[in-house]
Design an enzyme around this catalytic site. Structure first.
Site, PDB file in Angstrom:
ATOM      1  CB  CYS A 103       2.632   5.416  -4.744  1.00  0.00           C
ATOM      2  SG  CYS A 103       2.588   4.986  -2.987  1.00  0.00           S
ATOM      3  CB  CYS A 132      -3.757   6.829  -5.491  1.00  0.00           C
ATOM      4  SG  CYS A 132      -3.331   5.289  -4.620  1.00  0.00           S
TER       5      CYS A 132
END
Length: 473
Positions: free
Chosen positions: A137, A457
């Protein structure tokens, strides 16, 4: 709503069952989230002998729920549209761009270097190098910082970075047994050898292998990890739904007020022009409360309503050395300053990247949490965000897991993701980082701040944080 969330974060106990399994004791979360900000330093973070890297502009095509208007396209189509949108917005000459870097997670096998294919499709010279990076991500974060490094090192003056994801069409493979048989069959020289191999094929060979949004090392999806993280930090279903509703409500307000300036229209071939994100859907606590757990059944707290949805989209951002930008007549939006990458336990702490990265980037920049005017954190799940806020506000967690003497503190909610986040705007895995950075720049200008902190994250138990400084107005 913010005060309710703040109260919840202060009061929530840590689940004793989860604490025993994951963290062994309760966490201390007694300080106020809405602490009064200290006077700003108003210093610049420029470093002597290091080139200043600036954001000239950043754009993204609308982020759409997978299976909607982008469903018949390929990833490089979306990335090309973002690049063309950036060219239109900035009028930057294509031949001025020294390098192009794109991030992606789910690789399309026909265009393994999606950066290169998108660049060629967008009309960039075939002499302009381009490569693709992947870091879950935070893939476009990696693309941007790769560009920052190239410019700071004096290798380039102008870099385009971005990211793309198309979850509407992901690679589905034959089983490994079938692939092995087919490859061997391709090397067979006689009809007899071919027939012998074909005779070995069994019905289970035809079972497809579907891509899984799961950790290779743990075989666990991020949703399961988010559920366990929320339980360990005592984040209830109610607080998660409330935070998700906050995200959608703020995103709808920002969309209606024309604050999402990074969105550029995209004429989808054979379809209408898409002009806005389609996942922003404010609901009600009552409706959200009716949804069943999506991962840990039947007692989990993570649902479709308090999770980011599968999203198609692409982004692009124009980075330059400050000297080059000014020489070309551009007024930069922001400086990209210090950044860090972190990694931690990919099981119990999979989604705690912002907790670990935030204090490191603040220390590297010589800033305190109170110096930050806007926070843009990636919202993978509401439970993940709230768990990070509790971890950041815990002396015990800082001392026992981060090797710190004290906590960094939690960002005040009145500065936190105030134009919505990934829960509402969408989360094309490889494209989200660029959205966070350009949103931080726009918020700083709109709200009159100086420093922004972007954090995210990523799968694999990794994370990223970066300081964005508003360019002098």
């Amino acid at each position: 709503m913010s005060s309710m969330l703040s109260s919840a974060l202060r009061a929530l106990p840590v689940s004793s069952a989860r604490a025993a399994g994951a963290f062994a004791r309760s966490l201390s979360c007694s300080s106020q989230l809405h602490a009064t900000a200290q006077p700003k330093t108003k210093k610049t973070l420029g470093k002597s002998g290091v080139k200043n890297v600036v954001v000239v502009e950043g754009v993204r095509i609308p982020f759409l729920q997978s299976g909607t208007s982008y469903a018949d396209l390929m990833p490089h189509d979306l990335a090309r549209a973002a690049l063309q949108g950036l060219l239109t917005r900035t009028s930057v000459p294509k031949d001025v761009v020294d390098y192009i870097v794109y991030g992606t997670v789910i690789q399309e096998v026909k265009t393994s270097n999606v950066a290169r294919e998108a660049a060629l499709g967008a009309g960039f010279s075939d002499k302009t190098p381009a490569h693709t990076v992947t870091m879950a991500c935070i893939s476009s974060n990696q693309a941007m910082t790769t560009g920052v490094g190239m410019i700071a090192a004096g290798q380039c003056d102008v870099v385009v970075a971005g990211g793309v994801e198309l979850m509407s069409d992901v690679p589905i493979r034959h089983s490994r047994k079938m692939r092995k048989t087919m490859l061997t069959l391709n090397r067979a020289k006689t009809l007899g050898q071919k027939l012998s191999l074909i005779a070995k094929i069994r019905p289970d060979y035809f079972a497809p292998e579907l891509p899984a949004v799961a950790e290779f090392s743990t075989s666990e999806t991020m949703g399961h990890s988010a559920d366990r993280l929320a339980a360990a930090f005592g984040v209830s279903r109610l607080e998660q739904d409330e935070y998700a509703l906050r995200s959608h409500t703020l995103a709808k307000k920002a969309q209606d007020e024309g604050l999402l300036l990074d969105v550029v229209p995209f004429k989808v071939p054979g379809k209408d022009t898409v002009t806005k994100d389609n996942g922003i859907r404010p609901s009600s606590m009552e409706q959200m409360g009716k949804l069943k757990p999506a991962f840990v059944k039947p007692y989990g707290t993570v649902t479709a309503a308090n999770s980011s949805f599968l999203t198609d989209g692409a982004s692009a951002i124009l980075l330059m050395s400050e000297e080059k930008a000014l020489a070309m007549g551009y007024k930069p939006k922001a400086y990209l300053r210090d950044f860090v990458y972190v990694s931690q336990d990919p099981k119990d702490q999979l989604l705690l990247g912002p907790t670990y990265a935030t204090p490191k980037v603040l220390e590297k920049a010589g800033l305190a949490l109170s110096d930050i005017d806007v926070f843009e954190f990636h919202e993978a799940f509401a439970g993940q965000i709230l768990a990070n806020l509790k971890a950041m506000d815990s002396d015990w967690f800082a001392q026992n897991y981060m090797g710190r003497k004290s906590k960094v503190g939690a960002p005040p909610l009145d500065k936190f993701n105030t134009w919505g986040g990934s829960l509402s705007l969408g989360h094309p895995f490889g494209a989200t980082g660029c959205r966070l950075v350009i949103t931080a720049a726009h918020r700083l200008k709109k709200e009159g701040g100086q420093f922004g902190l972007v954090a995210a994250c990523a799968a694999g138990g990794q994370g990223h944080a970066m300081i964005v400084e508003l360019y002098p107005q």
